[in-house]
Design a protein around this motif. Structure first.
Motif, short mmCIF file in Angstrom:
data_model
loop_
_atom_site.label_atom_id
_atom_site.label_comp_id
_atom_site.label_asym_id
_atom_site.label_seq_id
_atom_site.Cartn_x
_atom_site.Cartn_y
_atom_site.Cartn_z
N THR A 1 150.53 75.17 -17.01
CA THR A 1 149.95 75.00 -17.22
C THR A 1 151.07 73.58 -16.80
O THR A 1 150.98 73.26 -18.75
N LEU A 2 150.36 72.26 -16.80
CA LEU A 2 152.04 71.28 -17.00
C LEU A 2 151.22 69.83 -17.28
O LEU A 2 150.47 69.58 -16.95
N ILE A 3 151.68 69.61 -18.97
CA ILE A 3 151.17 68.52 -19.07
C ILE A 3 151.40 67.32 -19.43
O ILE A 3 152.55 67.38 -19.76
N LEU A 4 150.42 66.02 -18.62
CA LEU A 4 151.13 64.64 -18.51
C LEU A 4 150.93 63.86 -19.58
O LEU A 4 150.14 63.74 -19.47
N GLY A 5 151.76 63.16 -20.25
CA GLY A 5 151.27 62.14 -21.50
C GLY A 5 151.41 60.82 -21.70
O GLY A 5 152.66 60.69 -20.82
N SER A 6 151.86 59.34 -22.71
CA SER A 6 152.37 58.29 -22.28
C SER A 6 152.33 58.24 -24.06
O SER A 6 152.82 58.87 -24.62
N THR A 7 151.26 57.99 -24.84
CA THR A 7 151.24 57.16 -26.38
C THR A 7 149.88 58.54 -26.78
O THR A 7 150.45 58.50 -27.49
N ALA A 8 148.94 58.18 -26.32
CA ALA A 8 148.16 58.68 -27.01
C ALA A 8 147.06 60.14 -27.41
O ALA A 8 147.78 60.63 -26.57
N THR A 9 147.17 60.22 -28.40
CA THR A 9 147.58 61.88 -28.56
C THR A 9 146.68 62.07 -28.59
O THR A 9 146.89 64.10 -28.78
N HIS A 10 145.40 62.00 -28.60
CA HIS A 10 144.37 62.43 -28.76
C HIS A 10 144.30 64.78 -28.08
O HIS A 10 143.17 64.99 -28.30
N CYS A 11 144.19 64.23 -26.34
CA CYS A 11 143.78 65.00 -25.62
C CYS A 11 145.09 66.29 -25.79
O CYS A 11 144.20 67.08 -25.60
N VAL A 12 146.54 65.61 -25.90
CA VAL A 12 147.69 66.84 -25.99
C VAL A 12 147.50 67.52 -27.27
O VAL A 12 147.35 68.94 -27.14
N ASN A 13 146.72 66.98 -28.46
CA ASN A 13 146.71 67.66 -29.61
C ASN A 13 145.46 68.67 -29.21
O ASN A 13 145.11 70.02 -29.88
N ASP A 14 144.20 68.21 -28.66
CA ASP A 14 142.78 68.97 -29.04
C ASP A 14 143.76 69.86 -28.22
O ASP A 14 142.88 71.62 -28.26
N LEU A 15 144.03 69.76 -26.49
CA LEU A 15 144.52 71.44 -25.74
C LEU A 15 145.94 72.41 -27.02
O LEU A 15 144.95 73.24 -26.26
N LEU A 16 146.40 71.34 -27.17
CA LEU A 16 147.42 72.47 -27.84
C LEU A 16 146.93 73.23 -29.11
O LEU A 16 146.38 74.82 -28.83
N TYR A 17 145.95 72.06 -29.33
CA TYR A 17 144.92 73.23 -30.55
C TYR A 17 144.48 74.47 -30.78
O TYR A 17 144.03 75.19 -30.58
N ARG A 18 143.04 74.52 -29.53
CA ARG A 18 143.18 74.90 -28.81
C ARG A 18 144.06 76.98 -28.00
O ARG A 18 143.08 77.93 -28.72
N ARG A 19 144.20 76.13 -27.62
CA ARG A 19 145.71 76.70 -27.01
C ARG A 19 145.59 78.07 -28.25
O ARG A 19 145.86 78.94 -27.38
N ARG A 20 146.31 77.33 -28.67
CA ARG A 20 147.00 77.83 -30.04
C ARG A 20 146.02 78.81 -30.97
O ARG A 20 146.01 80.39 -30.95
N GLY A 21 144.51 78.58 -30.62
CA GLY A 21 143.37 79.58 -31.14
C GLY A 21 142.80 80.47 -30.35
O GLY A 21 142.15 81.21 -31.08
N GLY A 22 143.69 80.70 -29.36
CA GLY A 22 142.71 81.49 -28.04
C GLY A 22 141.62 81.22 -27.65
O GLY A 22 140.59 81.74 -27.11
N GLN A 23 141.54 79.50 -27.40
CA GLN A 23 139.82 79.41 -26.82
C GLN A 23 140.32 78.74 -25.84
O GLN A 23 139.16 78.69 -25.31
N LEU A 24 141.38 78.82 -25.68
CA LEU A 24 141.63 77.86 -24.16
C LEU A 24 142.93 78.93 -23.29
O LEU A 24 143.90 79.01 -23.50
N PRO A 25 142.82 80.09 -22.60
CA PRO A 25 143.33 80.68 -21.95
C PRO A 25 144.23 79.41 -20.85
O PRO A 25 144.35 79.79 -19.43
N ILE A 26 144.81 78.78 -21.48
CA ILE A 26 146.37 78.05 -21.05
C ILE A 26 147.66 78.76 -21.28
O ILE A 26 147.79 79.06 -22.20
N GLU A 27 148.59 78.60 -20.87
CA GLU A 27 149.82 78.28 -20.92
C GLU A 27 150.82 76.76 -21.04
O GLU A 27 150.31 76.79 -19.62
N VAL A 28 151.49 76.87 -21.66
CA VAL A 28 152.05 75.19 -21.13
C VAL A 28 153.27 75.72 -21.65
O VAL A 28 154.20 75.28 -22.52
N PRO A 29 154.32 75.27 -19.93
CA PRO A 29 155.62 75.87 -20.39
C PRO A 29 156.59 74.30 -19.98
O PRO A 29 157.02 74.11 -20.84
#
Lengths: 293, 293, 293, 293
Positions: free
Chosen positions: C98-126
């Motif tokens: 998964t490629l994540i594109l962002g701008s200034t707001a961090t709420h979505c990227v923070n949520d996705l990465l927190y859950r990925r780390r906890g094993g709740q979201l089956p993605i890897e983010v290169p």
């Protein structure tokens, strides 16, 4: 009943369950093909808890629908036998014969009858039986037979329950709905109606025991009030859960307002449970229900 | 802390409660006028249960804000005395000094610290204290002091609780948040923290006693899972409710998925409760809370 | 990535669609049986709008799992050919690149990465690629490569988009998530990413056009604010809807509070959409999505 | 009407608005004290958008309730004058005289009349006026006068609207409810009913223009359907929003099911809006409503 979609013999619903294992879907779909049917809808679930497999199929009879039932039961027979299936075949949209039991509160019975009349609920109601007379005019408005039997003591209650069983027999009742019927059912009646009686009751977080739960909920300041529809078992209010919902409240709601909002939830939740039952969408998995919405 | 709105001495929040009676609002608003203030927000509630009156005011200091506090406490004094009021005066937006207690699960502490950093939660966190080490890196990322004290036996637990009380004292803690701290607090600690400790726990319809409630919820087939934030009292999980919420589930959710959804609800519900506390929006009315949102 | 459930070659997910007709389920389940598999989960849907049939199967390889893929593709081949199926076979739980594109707001990227780390979201983010630098520390905390490319003019934007396409190629990207990336994608990029780019945006009743929709929503006094996740198409914000949700507000919410609540909804809705994509639960039916939850 | 709580002259509700400024609450509460009243409930809001102040008070007449109105209007007069207030004084629980306009769909009118009969909605309904005859039996069951006036062309419509205005005049109508009345009101009627006519319509994310929105919603695969109650203005479906709500759907819902769920939402949302209007809980703030729930 005119507003209900006409049931026909081209649309069938098959529900089944058995011990899970390989090949079940292939065997069932083979029976559909062999009978000249097409699968229009299909849902299945394998329960990790009980090791059982559950399935609900809507099947369209493509050719010669008038003899489809015969062909389908024929092609199903070896499959249901091999897998020791519990199964049921019905037509889609057939109104389910429903006995409604009530007491004083009318919100649930009014909701059910209004929706039945509008063709939104595939039930027919040959009798509303109540231990109070308050819902007579509603039943009459909706052209549904109404019977009032007061319960002043244990003998009355036994007579009321005998009348329930008699009505179930005489009127070919498939579903008994306790629409705020406020008497506790005897264990004998619970067992006689096992799997075909639905009750609705309020529910709160946390749960409250004893009288006047809305007052208790108000005193504890709960922020959500709701309702639970469940199958009747001898375990009071503890039968398999069919549906639940809640609505938000705050400290400013009076006990009276809590009751009104609770009644709205009860009517909504009971209506959904009755609809799913009538559409053969509820299957029992031990103490749980599988809902194929 | 830079992202937090700068607190200033022009915006004040007054909360109060007393026995209900005529003239209270007039007397309070008179004190505001006399001090040269303007009421920007006001909420009140008269509790029919306890006969008490509750009020929350946001007041803007119009002229000479630097001496407003002195003038306002002066004009309030005769009013609060006459009505035997419990009251509190604070500045709007002042970060509340918060001690977070945790164990292994990180979802609540991560949510609180992320929002504090973004300026969405008016708290400052001088310490995260945990009986496990799992949340150390999160605390460090958010520049919050972290302390790990393992609890292997009763003596460790007593020492942990002593450290809590010491930290409350030393760090001027106003709020203690049990962010999935999985030890049962001693009655002594509960009493010492009365009214300033918030706990979060899962909640279900019906409620389940004993170990592994998610598994029980799964087995009963509940259709809603949720969370409740409440003040800590000696009555385990039975303190005054601050906030509750639920989310829908169905038979296909595994116990593992139920846990994940339950954790999401816990983080949301706890965050709201902490925010309301920090904004002086929660008042106690016997066993209930009044939430002036 | 350690916390993610190890993917193995015993659990497979098959998704497919074709023109509806009799015999499809029988043929597919036959291919499962022939390959020595067992259907663990199955969902299907026949679209009355497009006449197409959709199916998602989870299949367990019972015997000799190491060669199951070969056997299954072999037994599937004549079926997929006969029915002209679009299909895809994957292992259950494999992290989607998964490629994540962002701008200034961090709420979505923070949520996705927190859950990925906890094993709740089956993605890897290169890679997280952003036209602002604000989310660098979050990406670094979660050990995810971060790249900042400022966009000051049309040429920068073209270069940014070229970098997106290059990264998709080089990094074997399967999913592009626009996590509050605030630039309008060129039609060329939309087409290049068709069916594999998910966007999140706020949504209101009624919809508001133009700048600062939260201010407009505040001015109209909307009672609900929400978010919609959808596939990116050249029709700005009009691609197939994947998920939507709302939360209640009232007149007392400031535009700033509306933005915060809206961001919570955005993070929740986007997280669900990404999870369903990663689990192969989204199928396209013309302009609609079929979600096999 | 018997089930409605008896209105008395001890409970009063005062609503007011004016340019915001210091001293308003003190002046109003002074007028309450001077008249011998006690504030039982109070809500206020200062609109940052329009600079106006809004208030709703419930006041109990403590001594000599029979002359309270006179005393209160007397003590209020200098205050309302000084602050150029728009204000209204009413008794709590007084049934509001309501004209219901309908067409073919009965779900809203049935819901309103059922709740009015149960004492849950403080309205009286001297007339249901419809351009179709379908709701006659419901009106008759609930003992409410019913009038059918068909609309076949522009002249019929003008006559229908003339009858509306005549009924408003003759029957002292305070509130006109468009309960799925499917004709577009003329600008003249909209203006004549400004601030006292409530409409209900379906609402979706995104919004859909043109005919058959449920079919469009189905085609776009929306995940939420809902309803909006708003004041009628000349801007079709764009008047100040009073209440909104939604319910979840998925790809498997047919357009017919969407319509049914949409109707449930419409009835719920309209009922709340009518209740708040009848309880003087809605104040206009430019294009927004302030709802003092």
């Amino acid at each position: 009943m005119a507003a209900l979609p006409a049931t026909d013999d081209t649309q069938w619903v098959l529900t089944l369950s058995c011990i899970d294992g390989p090949g079940i879907v292939h065997a069932i779909s083979g029976a559909v093909v062999a009978a000249g049917g097409n699968i229009a809808e299909s849902q299945q679930f394998a329960s990790a808890d009980t090791g059982r497999f559950f399935m609900r199929l809507q099947v369209e009879a493509i050719a010669q629908p008038e003899s489809f039932q015969e062909r389908f039961t024929g092609s199903l027979a070896p499959v249901t036998e091999r897998y020791h299936m519990t199964w049921r075949l019905d037509t889609v949209g057939r109104p389910v014969r429903t006995l409604i039991l009530g007491s004083t509160a009318t919100h649930c019975v009014n909701d059910l009858l209004y929706r039945r009349r509008g063709g939104q609920l595939p039930i027919e109601v040959p009798l509303v039986l109540s231990n109070h007379d308050t819902m007579r005019d509603i039943a009459e408005f909706y052209d549904v037979p109404f019977e009032h039997r007061a319960i002043a003591g244990p003998e009355d209650k036994a007579a009321f329950e005998a009348r329930v069983l008699e009505a179930v027999e005489e009127l070919d009742i498939e579903l008994v709905v306790l629409a705020r019927y406020m008497q506790i059912l005897s264990p004998e009646l619970c067992e006689a109606l096992a799997g075909k009686a639905i009750n609705i009751h309020h529910s709160f977080l946390p749960g409250f025991k004893g009288a006047n739960p809305y007052k208790q909920a108000h005193q504890r300041g709960v922020k959500l009030i709701g309702a639970t529809a469940h199958f009747v078992t001898t375990d009071l209010d503890e039968g398999p859960i069919i549906e639940q919902d809640v609505t938000r409240v705050d400290h400013s709601y009076s006990p009276r307002e809590l009751v009104q909002l609770g009644q709205d939830e009860e009517a909504r939740v009971l209506r959904r449970a009755v609809n799913w039952f009538a559409e053969n969408r509820i299957l029992a998995d031990g103490d749980r229900t599988i809902i194929f919405r």
